[in-house]
Design a protein around this motif. Structure first.
Motif, PDB file in Angstrom:
ATOM      1  N   ARG A  68       0.833  -1.213   0.000  1.00 25.62           N
ATOM      2  CA  ARG A  68       0.000   0.000   0.000  1.00 25.62           C
ATOM      3  C   ARG A  68       0.864   1.257   0.000  1.00 25.62           C
ATOM      4  NH1 ARG A  68      -5.727  -0.573   3.112  1.00 25.62           N
ATOM      5  NH2 ARG A  68      -6.163  -2.761   2.656  1.00 25.62           N
ATOM      6  N   LEU A  69       1.914   1.246   0.782  1.00 27.20           N
ATOM      7  CA  LEU A  69       2.778   2.424   0.825  1.00 27.20           C
ATOM      8  C   LEU A  69       3.500   2.637  -0.498  1.00 27.20           C
ATOM      9  CD1 LEU A  69       4.261   2.112   4.423  1.00 27.20           C
ATOM     10  CD2 LEU A  69       2.481   3.677   3.639  1.00 27.20           C
ATOM     11  N   LYS A  70       3.946   1.555  -1.125  1.00 27.67           N
ATOM     12  CA  LYS A  70       4.620   1.685  -2.419  1.00 27.67           C
ATOM     13  C   LYS A  70       3.666   2.237  -3.480  1.00 27.67           C
ATOM     14  CE  LYS A  70       7.469  -1.600  -3.796  1.00 27.67           C
ATOM     15  NZ  LYS A  70       8.825  -1.045  -3.733  1.00 27.67           N
ATOM     16  N   GLN A  71       2.383   1.890  -3.373  1.00 30.61           N
ATOM     17  CA  GLN A  71       1.392   2.353  -4.332  1.00 30.61           C
ATOM     18  C   GLN A  71       0.736   3.670  -3.907  1.00 30.61           C
ATOM     19  OE1 GLN A  71      -1.264  -1.015  -4.532  1.00 30.61           O
ATOM     20  NE2 GLN A  71       0.385  -2.396  -5.171  1.00 30.61           N
ATOM     21  N   GLY A 206      10.973  -4.597   0.821  1.00 31.75           N
ATOM     22  CA  GLY A 206      11.154  -3.829   2.043  1.00 31.75           C
ATOM     23  C   GLY A 206      11.893  -4.679   3.049  1.00 31.75           C
ATOM     24  N   ALA A 207      12.353  -4.045   4.137  1.00 31.71           N
ATOM     25  CA  ALA A 207      13.116  -4.761   5.151  1.00 31.71           C
ATOM     26  C   ALA A 207      12.821  -4.175   6.519  1.00 31.71           C
ATOM     27  CB  ALA A 207      14.611  -4.693   4.855  1.00 31.71           C
ATOM     28  N   ALA A 208      12.727  -5.060   7.508  1.00 30.56           N
ATOM     29  CA  ALA A 208      12.361  -4.663   8.863  1.00 30.56           C
ATOM     30  C   ALA A 208      13.559  -4.753   9.797  1.00 30.56           C
ATOM     31  CB  ALA A 208      11.239  -5.553   9.386  1.00 30.56           C
ATOM     32  N   SER A 209      13.630  -3.776  10.687  1.00 28.93           N
ATOM     33  CA  SER A 209      14.630  -3.769  11.734  1.00 28.93           C
ATOM     34  C   SER A 209      13.946  -4.142  13.043  1.00 28.93           C
ATOM     35  CB  SER A 209      15.289  -2.392  11.808  1.00 28.93           C
ATOM     36  OG  SER A 209      16.273  -2.364  12.815  1.00 28.93           O
ATOM     37  N   PRO A 217       3.841   7.027   5.812  1.00 26.79           N
ATOM     38  CA  PRO A 217       4.271   7.187   4.420  1.00 26.79           C
ATOM     39  C   PRO A 217       5.671   7.764   4.271  1.00 26.79           C
ATOM     40  CG  PRO A 217       1.983   7.844   4.652  1.00 26.79           C
ATOM     41  CD  PRO A 217       2.498   7.603   6.039  1.00 26.79           C
ATOM     42  N   ALA A 218       6.191   8.407   5.312  1.00 28.19           N
ATOM     43  CA  ALA A 218       7.542   8.975   5.245  1.00 28.19           C
ATOM     44  C   ALA A 218       8.628   7.967   5.618  1.00 28.19           C
ATOM     45  CB  ALA A 218       7.640  10.199   6.169  1.00 28.19           C
ATOM     46  N   THR A 219       8.250   6.787   6.067  1.00 27.55           N
ATOM     47  CA  THR A 219       9.216   5.787   6.519  1.00 27.55           C
ATOM     48  C   THR A 219       9.948   5.162   5.334  1.00 27.55           C
ATOM     49  OG1 THR A 219       7.807   5.260   8.417  1.00 27.55           O
ATOM     50  CG2 THR A 219       9.498   3.657   7.836  1.00 27.55           C
ATOM     51  N   ASP A 220      11.256   5.002   5.470  1.00 27.12           N
ATOM     52  CA  ASP A 220      12.040   4.260   4.493  1.00 27.12           C
ATOM     53  C   ASP A 220      11.607   2.792   4.557  1.00 27.12           C
ATOM     54  OD1 ASP A 220      14.035   2.800   3.104  1.00 27.12           O
ATOM     55  OD2 ASP A 220      15.571   4.265   3.609  1.00 27.12           O
ATOM     56  N   LEU A 221      11.163   2.243   3.441  1.00 28.78           N
ATOM     57  CA  LEU A 221      10.644   0.879   3.427  1.00 28.78           C
ATOM     58  C   LEU A 221      11.721  -0.161   3.699  1.00 28.78           C
ATOM     59  CD1 LEU A 221       8.117   0.997   0.442  1.00 28.78           C
ATOM     60  CD2 LEU A 221       7.672   1.245   2.894  1.00 28.78           C
ATOM     61  N   PHE A 222      12.985   0.245   3.723  1.00 24.92           N
ATOM     62  CA  PHE A 222      14.070  -0.682   4.009  1.00 24.92           C
ATOM     63  C   PHE A 222      14.643  -0.476   5.408  1.00 24.92           C
ATOM     64  CE2 PHE A 222      13.446  -0.899  -0.443  1.00 24.92           C
ATOM     65  CZ  PHE A 222      13.710  -2.206  -0.772  1.00 24.92           C
TER      66      PHE A 222
END
Length: 343
Positions: A68-71, A206-209, A217-222
């Motif tokens: 959803r965020l990518k789109q 994407g990648a989770a820490s 929506p401002a979060t880096d998906l990686f």
């Protein structure tokens, strides 16, 4: 956060749905008292799921949130994600009966070399979970400290070794489960600028820490944050508090990398983008220390220089920034991870 502030925060949140954000939680073991630091008791986990039901939360997989965020699609109100790392057997014996009862999905990150060994799920069991709607992600093959360098290893050799480990896990996942959503959870939650770059190049979505925070929506998906739910954090009160938090959106200016830059305590310089936060009450915390020094840059509104007052100890450290909302109640939250691989 004192009890009165927490009460007011929860009172406001009970009737408010924060717009387009996801509060993500990470679990490891369920009802397994042998490993208290990564375990959550089954009664507490059941209470947490009941709270999600009571609050009418929209529980999605992490892949659904990333898509959803990518789109550029909005996330549903009260969006929550439940993630599980390592694929221990207690996922099947402890978590799944409760997830089935409430009808909630989850995202399970698997380190493939451990599958079928003692205390880990088998491939047949993981396939059965996937058939039930559990999303399966990549947690590397050997679950190494990816940021560590072997003796004499240069950048090219490090990249080759890490690439081989992540691709080996992907190949096994694809062979055992078919083509999967390409999500990664960094082992131990550790990432660096170079590892993020490599992860993007390998085609992950994407990648989770494991640093705490709220996805927006401002979060880096990686560099997707997740709130840990193990040991002292695995409580109903802590879960309720994290559910009520809002994303403090920032742009980190320096340092560019969470790896040890030779400065301890590290100096964090960032712009805060969340205009609804009351920055006059911005605070920063470090576990086991007094509050950090928080200094506003008078020439650049919204820019802050933040530094702990004492050196950080251990392999990983964290700055946690909080600020209340200007109006309507609620708290904003952001954390910055620091990593010292040589320790």
């Amino acid at each position: 956060m004192n009890k009165l502030l927490l009460f007011l925060l929860l009172l406001v949140w009970a009737g408010t749905a924060w717009a387009s954000q996801a509060n993500v939680f990470v679990y490891h073991r369920f009802g397994d008292d042998r490993y208290p630091s990564t375990n959550i008791s089954l009664p507490v986990f059941a209470e947490q799921l009941e709270l999600l039901k009571t609050k009418d939360c929209a529980v999605l997989t992490l892949g659904a949130v990333v898509a959803r965020l990518k789109q550029r699609q909005p996330l549903p109100p009260r969006c929550v994600v439940l993630t599980i790392d390592d694929a221990y057997r207690s996922v099947l014996t402890g978590a799944m009966p409760l997830l089935r009862q409430y009808g909630y999905p989850a995202t399970l990150f698997v380190n493939t070399a451990a599958v079928g060994s003692q205390d880990y799920l088998s491939w047949d069991e993981i396939r059965a979970l996937a058939a039930e709607g559990i999303e399966i992600g990549n947690h590397s093959a050997s679950h190494p400290y990816l940021l560590n360098r072997e003796p004499g290893e240069d950048d090219a050799a490090w990249e080759k070794r890490v690439t081989a480990d992540l691709l080996r896990a992907r190949q096994v996942l694809n062979r055992e489960l078919g083509e999967q959503q390409r999500l990664l959870a960094y082992p131990y939650g550790e990432y660096s600028t170079e590892l993020v770059k490599l992860t993007r190049a390998l085609g992950f979505a994407g990648a989770a820490s494991q640093h705490s925070g709220v996805i927006s929506p401002a979060t880096d998906l990686f560099i997707l944050p997740r709130f840990p739910m193990g040991g002292p954090y695995a409580t109903l009160a802590g879960f309720r508090e994290k559910l009520a938090l809002r994303a403090l959106e920032v742009r980190v200016l320096a340092p560019a990398d969470p790896l040890d830059s030779g400065r301890n305590p590290p100096l964090l310089v960032l712009d805060i983008l969340s205009r609804e936060a009351d920055l006059s009450r911005l605070q920063c915390y470090v576990a086991g220390q007094p509050e950090c020094d928080v200094n506003a840059d008078t020439e650049h509104p919204g820019r802050y220089r933040i530094q702990a007052r004492q050196p950080l100890n251990g392999r990983r450290g964290k700055y946690t920034l909080t600020a209340p909302a200007r109006q309507g109640g609620g708290w904003f939250w952001f954390s910055q991870l620091w990593i010292y691989p040589q320790r």
